[in-house]
Design an enzyme around this catalytic site. Structure first.
Site, PDB file in Angstrom:
ATOM      1  N   GLU A 139       7.010   9.728  -2.956  1.00 36.61           N
ATOM      2  CA  GLU A 139       5.884  10.659  -3.068  1.00 36.61           C
ATOM      3  C   GLU A 139       5.643  11.197  -1.663  1.00 36.61           C
ATOM      4  OE1 GLU A 139       2.393   8.950  -4.777  1.00 36.61           O
ATOM      5  OE2 GLU A 139       3.134   9.237  -6.818  1.00 36.61           O
TER       6      GLU A 139
ATOM      7  N   ASP B  62      -8.476   8.640   0.090  1.00 35.68           N
ATOM      8  CA  ASP B  62      -7.576   7.881   0.956  1.00 35.68           C
ATOM      9  C   ASP B  62      -8.339   6.947   1.877  1.00 35.68           C
ATOM     10  OD1 ASP B  62      -5.210   8.903   0.011  1.00 35.68           O
ATOM     11  OD2 ASP B  62      -5.205  10.600   1.389  1.00 35.68           O
TER      12      ASP B  62
END
Length: 287
Positions: A65, A76
């Site tokens: 990815e 995140d």
């Protein structure tokens, strides 16, 4: 890492495009799960990353990815945010740079597929979505995950990807409403990214990944595409727990990015240091 799409206006499922072998095609029934690793393009720098990606293929990693770096993602954790900032500070890792990188490295890969992660606001919002999708497909990317895509553009995204022959990665949380999970599964043509729990990347679900078995089983009723589980997956034991839940693959993000960070800070050969990390997390009995 992806920001899962939540409930919106129902849209028709996207057809699965023809193309190279699908994601996680090497996984054998009853065998260990496949493995996907997340990295930001530009961290390490693209010339080093090229060697690293070729190494992933040698070691039998199923999927990379690869994110076009963008700042301040709300999903995140600190490790991935630092990685994105390093890549952005170095420059040379915008969407066009990353597409050129994929076009260069992808023909040399025999096993590893590349799923491109692009943030709508930072990399796509100023472009024509249909044209950009065709450019991404032309680069050789095997799949596309669009982060923070406005719900009003979901249908256009699916139609553009299908027209370009580009499989899409869709996302949902394990505790998303059933309708949301069903739609995400139905629209996945590359794979469905099942986010293990609410929160930021790098944190594991309290009950462990094996406890997602019922959710994975429920998603099977809506898709024939692979189901990959991420968030908090950082060790071989975690990968095997994802497999025990019935998922096709595990996604390691923060731990992979942290391995790159440690190697760079120590002045090590990043590719060889990352090879050691890969071997430590690959499930046993790989085909």
């Amino acid at each position: 890492m992806p920001s899962p799409a939540e409930a919106g206006t129902p849209v028709a499922p996207a057809p699965v495009p023809a193309g190279p072998a699908p994601f996680f095609a090497h996984r054998t029934p009853g065998g260990p799960p496949g493995l996907a690793l997340f990295l930001n393009a530009g961290d390490p720098p693209l010339p080093v990353l090229r060697d690293l990606v070729l190494m992933l293929d040698e070691e039998g990693v199923d999927c990379l990815e690869l994110a076009v770096p963008f700042p301040d993602s709300v999903t995140d954790g600190a490790v991935v945010r630092r990685s994105a900032r390093r890549a952005l500070d170095r420059g040379g890792a915008g969407l066009d740079d990353v597409l050129a990188f994929i076009a260069d490295v992808r023909p040399h890969l025999t096993r590893t597929r590349i799923a491109l992660l692009v943030d709508w606001r930072y990399s796509l919002g100023h472009r024509d979505l249909t044209a950009a999708t065709h450019e991404i497909a032309a680069s050789g990317a095997d799949g596309l995950l669009v982060h923070a895509l406005p719900p009003r553009l979901r249908q256009t995204h699916l139609e553009s990807a299908a027209a370009a022959g580009l499989p899409v990665v869709t996302t949902c949380y394990a505790k998303s409403p059933p309708e949301t999970r069903g739609q995400a599964a139905a629209h996945a043509s590359a794979y469905l990214y099942l986010v293990a729990h609410y929160g930021r990347s790098g944190t594991a679900p309290a009950a462990g990944h094996a406890a997602l078995a019922q959710t994975v089983t429920g998603l099977r009723a809506h898709t024939t595409s692979p189901i990959a589980v991420g968030f908090g997956v950082s060790t071989r034991q975690d990968v095997e727990a994802v497999g025990a839940a019935g998922a096709d693959a595990a996604i390691i993000g923060s731990a992979a990015v942290a391995a790159v960070e440690r190697a760079q800070e120590a002045g090590l050969d990043v590719t060889e240091a990352f090879r050691e990390f890969v071997r430590s997390v690959l499930p046993q009995a790989r085909p």
